[in-house]
Design a protein around this motif. Structure first.
Motif, mmCIF file in Angstrom:
data_model
loop_
_atom_site.group_PDB
_atom_site.id
_atom_site.type_symbol
_atom_site.label_atom_id
_atom_site.label_comp_id
_atom_site.label_asym_id
_atom_site.label_seq_id
_atom_site.Cartn_x
_atom_site.Cartn_y
_atom_site.Cartn_z
ATOM 1 N N HIS A 1 -14.143 68.763 4.265
ATOM 2 C CA HIS A 1 -14.875 68.061 5.220
ATOM 3 C C HIS A 1 -14.025 68.063 6.702
ATOM 4 O O HIS A 1 -14.580 68.652 7.748
ATOM 5 N N TYR A 2 -13.016 67.721 6.379
ATOM 6 C CA TYR A 2 -11.942 67.630 7.732
ATOM 7 C C TYR A 2 -11.760 69.000 8.143
ATOM 8 O O TYR A 2 -11.778 69.419 9.498
ATOM 9 N N ASP A 3 -11.625 70.113 7.310
ATOM 10 C CA ASP A 3 -11.447 71.318 7.501
ATOM 11 C C ASP A 3 -12.520 72.034 8.433
ATOM 12 O O ASP A 3 -12.274 72.845 9.344
ATOM 13 N N SER B 1 -8.878 59.807 17.918
ATOM 14 C CA SER B 1 -7.401 59.863 17.731
ATOM 15 C C SER B 1 -6.748 60.991 17.079
ATOM 16 O O SER B 1 -5.453 61.145 16.929
ATOM 17 N N ASN B 2 -7.696 62.112 16.526
ATOM 18 C CA ASN B 2 -7.217 63.316 16.304
ATOM 19 C C ASN B 2 -7.017 64.269 17.322
ATOM 20 O O ASN B 2 -6.603 65.418 17.141
ATOM 21 N N GLY B 3 -7.043 63.703 18.374
ATOM 22 C CA GLY B 3 -6.874 64.695 19.794
ATOM 23 C C GLY B 3 -8.125 65.495 20.154
ATOM 24 O O GLY B 3 -7.859 66.395 20.974
ATOM 25 N N ALA C 1 -17.032 59.411 5.553
ATOM 26 C CA ALA C 1 -18.044 60.236 6.149
ATOM 27 C C ALA C 1 -18.396 61.279 5.302
ATOM 28 O O ALA C 1 -17.411 61.618 4.502
ATOM 29 N N VAL C 2 -19.682 61.918 4.985
ATOM 30 C CA VAL C 2 -19.879 63.117 4.134
ATOM 31 C C VAL C 2 -20.580 63.812 5.195
ATOM 32 O O VAL C 2 -21.577 63.290 5.789
#
Length: 287
Positions: A98-100, A131-133, A240-241
Protein backbone atom coordinates in the motif's frame (compact mmCIF):
# COMPACT_ATOMS: atom_id res chain seq x y z
CA UNK A 1 -19.05 33.08 27.92
CA UNK A 2 -19.84 29.52 26.73
CA UNK A 3 -17.87 30.09 23.51
CA UNK A 4 -14.92 31.49 25.45
CA UNK A 5 -14.91 28.52 27.80
CA UNK A 6 -14.98 26.14 24.83
CA UNK A 7 -12.04 27.94 23.23
CA UNK A 8 -10.16 27.90 26.52
CA UNK A 9 -10.80 24.17 26.94
CA UNK A 10 -9.28 23.30 23.58
CA UNK A 11 -6.35 25.65 24.08
CA UNK A 12 -5.67 24.13 27.50
CA UNK A 13 -5.87 20.64 26.02
CA UNK A 14 -3.17 21.38 23.45
CA UNK A 15 -0.94 22.95 26.09
CA UNK A 16 -1.46 20.64 29.07
CA UNK A 17 -2.06 17.15 27.69
CA UNK A 18 1.22 17.12 25.78
CA UNK A 19 3.03 17.91 29.05
CA UNK A 20 1.70 14.80 30.79
CA UNK A 21 3.67 11.53 30.73
CA UNK A 22 2.06 9.20 28.20
CA UNK A 23 0.82 6.63 30.80
CA UNK A 24 -0.83 9.41 32.78
CA UNK A 25 -2.48 10.86 29.68
CA UNK A 26 -3.80 7.45 28.66
CA UNK A 27 -5.21 6.81 32.13
CA UNK A 28 -6.88 10.23 32.19
CA UNK A 29 -8.57 9.83 28.82
CA UNK A 30 -9.64 6.23 29.51
CA UNK A 31 -11.19 7.47 32.75
CA UNK A 32 -13.10 10.14 30.81
CA UNK A 33 -14.28 7.57 28.25
CA UNK A 34 -15.50 5.17 30.95
CA UNK A 35 -17.28 8.02 32.70
CA UNK A 36 -19.02 8.96 29.44
CA UNK A 37 -20.10 5.34 29.06
CA UNK A 38 -21.61 5.25 32.56
CA UNK A 39 -23.40 8.57 32.09
CA UNK A 40 -24.86 7.37 28.76
CA UNK A 41 -25.39 10.84 27.35
CA UNK A 42 -26.69 11.72 23.86
CA UNK A 43 -23.30 11.13 22.16
CA UNK A 44 -22.93 7.69 23.72
CA UNK A 45 -26.50 6.78 22.82
CA UNK A 46 -25.97 7.86 19.22
CA UNK A 47 -22.71 5.90 19.01
CA UNK A 48 -24.53 2.81 20.28
CA UNK A 49 -27.27 3.22 17.64
CA UNK A 50 -24.71 3.66 14.87
CA UNK A 51 -22.72 0.61 15.97
CA UNK A 52 -25.93 -1.43 16.18
CA UNK A 53 -26.48 -0.67 12.49
CA UNK A 54 -22.99 -2.08 11.85
CA UNK A 55 -23.46 -5.09 14.15
CA UNK A 56 -27.03 -5.97 15.19
CA UNK A 57 -25.54 -8.34 17.81
CA UNK A 58 -23.84 -5.38 19.46
CA UNK A 59 -22.15 -5.98 22.81
CA UNK A 60 -21.77 -3.26 25.41
CA UNK A 61 -18.05 -4.01 25.47
CA UNK A 62 -17.89 -2.69 21.91
CA UNK A 63 -19.54 0.61 22.94
CA UNK A 64 -17.07 1.02 25.81
CA UNK A 65 -14.11 0.17 23.56
CA UNK A 66 -15.34 2.64 20.93
CA UNK A 67 -15.52 5.43 23.50
CA UNK A 68 -12.00 4.61 24.63
CA UNK A 69 -10.85 4.68 21.01
CA UNK A 70 -12.48 8.08 20.53
CA UNK A 71 -10.79 9.34 23.69
CA UNK A 72 -7.48 8.01 22.38
CA UNK A 73 -7.94 10.06 19.21
CA UNK A 74 -8.30 13.25 21.27
CA UNK A 75 -5.41 12.35 23.56
CA UNK A 76 -3.13 11.79 20.57
CA UNK A 77 -4.42 14.88 18.77
CA UNK A 78 -3.52 17.07 21.73
CA UNK A 79 -0.02 15.55 21.85
CA UNK A 80 0.80 15.49 18.12
CA UNK A 81 2.08 19.09 17.81
CA UNK A 82 4.96 18.35 20.18
CA UNK A 83 6.14 15.27 18.29
CA UNK A 84 9.02 15.02 15.83
CA UNK A 85 9.06 13.87 12.23
CA UNK A 86 10.62 10.59 13.39
CA UNK A 87 7.77 10.06 15.84
CA UNK A 88 5.19 10.79 13.11
CA UNK A 89 6.77 8.13 10.89
CA UNK A 90 7.09 5.57 13.70
CA UNK A 91 3.52 6.11 14.95
CA UNK A 92 1.84 5.21 11.66
CA UNK A 93 1.96 2.05 9.58
CA UNK A 94 0.69 0.31 6.44
CA UNK A 95 1.77 -2.61 4.29
CA UNK A 96 4.69 -2.21 1.89
CA UNK A 97 2.31 -2.83 -1.02
CA UNK A 98 0.00 0.00 0.00
CA UNK A 99 2.91 2.34 0.62
CA UNK A 100 4.05 1.63 -2.95
CA UNK A 101 0.57 2.62 -4.22
CA UNK A 102 0.97 6.04 -2.67
CA UNK A 103 4.59 6.43 -3.70
CA UNK A 104 3.81 5.49 -7.31
CA UNK A 105 0.83 7.81 -7.46
CA UNK A 106 2.88 10.71 -6.17
CA UNK A 107 5.77 9.92 -8.54
CA UNK A 108 3.38 10.16 -11.49
CA UNK A 109 2.71 13.78 -10.56
CA UNK A 110 -1.09 13.58 -10.64
CA UNK A 111 -1.53 13.68 -6.91
CA UNK A 112 -3.64 11.22 -4.93
CA UNK A 113 -7.09 11.52 -3.38
CA UNK A 114 -7.37 9.83 0.02
CA UNK A 115 -10.98 9.45 1.17
CA UNK A 116 -11.35 8.42 4.80
CA UNK A 117 -14.12 7.58 7.23
CA UNK A 118 -13.94 8.90 10.79
CA UNK A 119 -11.70 6.08 11.99
CA UNK A 120 -8.55 5.88 14.10
CA UNK A 121 -6.43 9.03 14.03
CA UNK A 122 -6.66 10.79 10.69
CA UNK A 123 -4.44 13.61 11.92
CA UNK A 124 -1.65 11.09 12.56
CA UNK A 125 -2.14 9.87 8.99
CA UNK A 126 -1.76 13.42 7.70
CA UNK A 127 1.39 13.99 9.75
CA UNK A 128 2.83 10.77 8.31
CA UNK A 129 2.05 11.87 4.73
CA UNK A 130 3.75 15.23 5.24
CA UNK A 131 6.72 13.58 6.95
CA UNK A 132 7.27 11.55 3.78
CA UNK A 133 7.83 14.83 1.94
CA UNK A 134 4.46 14.84 0.14
CA UNK A 135 2.51 18.13 0.19
CA UNK A 136 -1.02 17.70 1.48
CA UNK A 137 -4.23 19.71 1.60
CA UNK A 138 -7.49 19.06 3.40
CA UNK A 139 -10.85 20.73 4.02
CA UNK A 140 -12.07 21.78 7.46
CA UNK A 141 -15.64 22.22 8.60
CA UNK A 142 -16.15 25.76 9.91
CA UNK A 143 -16.76 24.97 13.56
CA UNK A 144 -18.47 27.19 16.09
CA UNK A 145 -17.24 29.14 17.93
CA UNK A 146 -14.92 30.66 15.36
CA UNK A 147 -12.04 30.59 17.83
CA UNK A 148 -12.18 26.78 17.96
CA UNK A 149 -12.14 26.64 14.15
CA UNK A 150 -9.04 28.84 14.09
CA UNK A 151 -7.36 26.61 16.67
CA UNK A 152 -8.00 23.51 14.57
CA UNK A 153 -6.70 25.21 11.43
CA UNK A 154 -3.55 26.30 13.28
CA UNK A 155 -3.13 22.79 14.73
CA UNK A 156 -3.31 21.08 11.34
CA UNK A 157 -1.14 23.68 9.68
CA UNK A 158 1.47 23.05 12.36
CA UNK A 159 1.40 19.36 11.38
CA UNK A 160 2.36 20.49 7.87
CA UNK A 161 -0.83 20.44 5.81
CA UNK A 162 -2.70 23.21 4.02
CA UNK A 163 -6.24 23.69 5.35
CA UNK A 164 -9.05 25.30 3.37
CA UNK A 165 -12.48 26.05 4.88
CA UNK A 166 -15.52 24.12 3.69
CA UNK A 167 -17.47 27.38 3.58
CA UNK A 168 -16.55 31.04 3.56
CA UNK A 169 -13.33 30.79 1.59
CA UNK A 170 -12.28 33.03 -1.29
CA UNK A 171 -12.57 30.17 -3.80
CA UNK A 172 -14.72 27.06 -4.09
CA UNK A 173 -12.99 24.19 -2.24
CA UNK A 174 -13.24 21.80 -5.22
CA UNK A 175 -11.45 24.29 -7.46
CA UNK A 176 -8.57 24.63 -4.99
CA UNK A 177 -8.33 20.86 -4.50
CA UNK A 178 -8.31 20.19 -8.25
CA UNK A 179 -5.53 22.74 -8.64
CA UNK A 180 -3.48 21.09 -5.89
CA UNK A 181 -3.94 17.67 -7.50
CA UNK A 182 -2.59 19.13 -10.74
CA UNK A 183 0.46 20.23 -8.76
CA UNK A 184 0.99 16.68 -7.44
CA UNK A 185 -0.43 17.05 -3.93
CA UNK A 186 -2.20 14.56 -1.66
CA UNK A 187 -5.82 15.57 -1.07
CA UNK A 188 -7.28 14.05 2.11
CA UNK A 189 -11.03 14.20 2.70
CA UNK A 190 -13.26 12.71 5.39
CA UNK A 191 -16.02 11.13 3.37
CA UNK A 192 -18.46 9.12 5.49
CA UNK A 193 -20.73 11.97 6.63
CA UNK A 194 -22.30 14.67 4.49
CA UNK A 195 -21.98 18.14 6.02
CA UNK A 196 -23.86 20.05 3.31
CA UNK A 197 -27.18 18.16 3.37
CA UNK A 198 -26.77 17.96 -0.40
CA UNK A 199 -24.71 14.79 -0.54
CA UNK A 200 -25.04 11.66 -2.62
CA UNK A 201 -27.49 9.06 -1.34
CA UNK A 202 -25.88 5.64 -0.86
CA UNK A 203 -26.59 2.34 0.83
CA UNK A 204 -24.46 1.80 3.92
CA UNK A 205 -24.80 -1.21 6.20
CA UNK A 206 -28.24 -1.98 4.80
CA UNK A 207 -29.75 1.50 5.15
CA UNK A 208 -29.70 4.79 3.26
CA UNK A 209 -27.49 7.74 4.09
CA UNK A 210 -25.82 10.63 2.30
CA UNK A 211 -22.10 11.01 1.74
CA UNK A 212 -20.22 13.92 0.17
CA UNK A 213 -19.69 13.71 -3.56
CA UNK A 214 -16.45 15.69 -3.47
CA UNK A 215 -13.98 12.77 -3.62
CA UNK A 216 -15.82 11.23 -6.59
CA UNK A 217 -16.15 14.55 -8.43
CA UNK A 218 -12.44 15.28 -7.96
CA UNK A 219 -11.42 11.84 -9.23
CA UNK A 220 -13.64 12.10 -12.30
CA UNK A 221 -12.60 15.70 -12.97
CA UNK A 222 -8.84 15.23 -12.62
CA UNK A 223 -8.14 11.54 -13.26
CA UNK A 224 -6.15 11.39 -10.02
CA UNK A 225 -6.05 8.01 -8.24
CA UNK A 226 -8.85 7.62 -5.69
CA UNK A 227 -8.07 5.55 -2.60
CA UNK A 228 -10.29 4.75 0.37
CA UNK A 229 -8.26 4.51 3.57
CA UNK A 230 -9.54 2.92 6.74
CA UNK A 231 -7.57 3.53 9.91
CA UNK A 232 -7.44 1.47 13.09
CA UNK A 233 -5.45 1.55 16.29
CA UNK A 234 -2.81 -0.99 17.24
CA UNK A 235 -1.11 -0.87 20.63
CA UNK A 236 1.44 1.67 19.40
CA UNK A 237 0.31 2.92 15.97
CA UNK A 238 -2.44 4.09 13.72
CA UNK A 239 -2.53 1.49 10.93
CA UNK A 240 -3.95 2.08 7.44
CA UNK A 241 -5.50 -0.30 4.94
CA UNK A 242 -5.91 1.21 1.47
CA UNK A 243 -8.55 0.20 -1.07
CA UNK A 244 -8.34 1.39 -4.66
CA UNK A 245 -11.51 2.81 -6.16
CA UNK A 246 -12.00 2.67 -9.93
CA UNK A 247 -14.66 5.18 -11.07
CA UNK A 248 -16.84 4.21 -14.04
CA UNK A 249 -15.83 5.82 -17.32
CA UNK A 250 -19.16 5.80 -19.15
CA UNK A 251 -22.55 7.36 -18.52
CA UNK A 252 -23.79 10.77 -17.38
CA UNK A 253 -21.61 12.55 -14.84
CA UNK A 254 -24.20 12.48 -12.05
CA UNK A 255 -24.57 8.71 -12.40
CA UNK A 256 -20.80 8.22 -12.33
CA UNK A 257 -20.52 10.40 -9.21
CA UNK A 258 -23.24 8.36 -7.52
CA UNK A 259 -21.67 5.03 -8.52
CA UNK A 260 -18.21 6.14 -7.36
CA UNK A 261 -19.55 7.38 -4.03
CA UNK A 262 -21.28 4.03 -3.54
CA UNK A 263 -17.96 2.27 -4.16
CA UNK A 264 -16.42 4.47 -1.48
CA UNK A 265 -19.27 3.65 0.92
CA UNK A 266 -18.69 -0.07 0.31
CA UNK A 267 -14.97 0.37 1.00
CA UNK A 268 -15.66 2.29 4.21
CA UNK A 269 -18.07 -0.42 5.32
CA UNK A 270 -15.45 -3.12 4.81
CA UNK A 271 -12.97 -1.31 7.04
CA UNK A 272 -15.53 -0.38 9.70
CA UNK A 273 -16.79 -3.98 9.88
CA UNK A 274 -13.23 -5.12 10.58
CA UNK A 275 -12.58 -2.49 13.27
CA UNK A 276 -15.95 -1.14 14.48
CA UNK A 277 -14.46 0.02 17.80
CA UNK A 278 -12.31 2.56 15.93
CA UNK A 279 -15.18 4.21 14.05
CA UNK A 280 -15.86 7.53 15.77
CA UNK A 281 -19.36 8.38 14.60
CA UNK A 282 -21.26 10.10 17.39
CA UNK A 283 -23.63 12.00 15.08
CA UNK A 284 -26.83 11.00 13.34
CA UNK A 285 -25.90 9.33 10.05
CA UNK A 286 -28.72 7.31 8.50
CA UNK A 287 -31.77 8.87 6.89
Amino acid sequence: MKDRLTEFGFAAGWRLVRALPLPAARALFNFAADRAYRQNGPGTQRLRKNLTQVDPQLSEDLVRDALRSYARYWMEAFRLPSQTKEQFLAGFGMSAEHYDWLKTGMAEGRGVILALPHMGNWDAAAAWVVSNGWPMVTVAERLKPEGVFRQFVAYREKLGMEVIPLTGGQRAPLDVLAERLGQGWVVALLGDRDLSRNGVEVEFFGARTRMPGGPAILALRTGAPLIAADLSFTETQTYAVLRRITPPTEGPLDERVKATTQLLADAYAAGIAEHPQDWHMLQKLWL
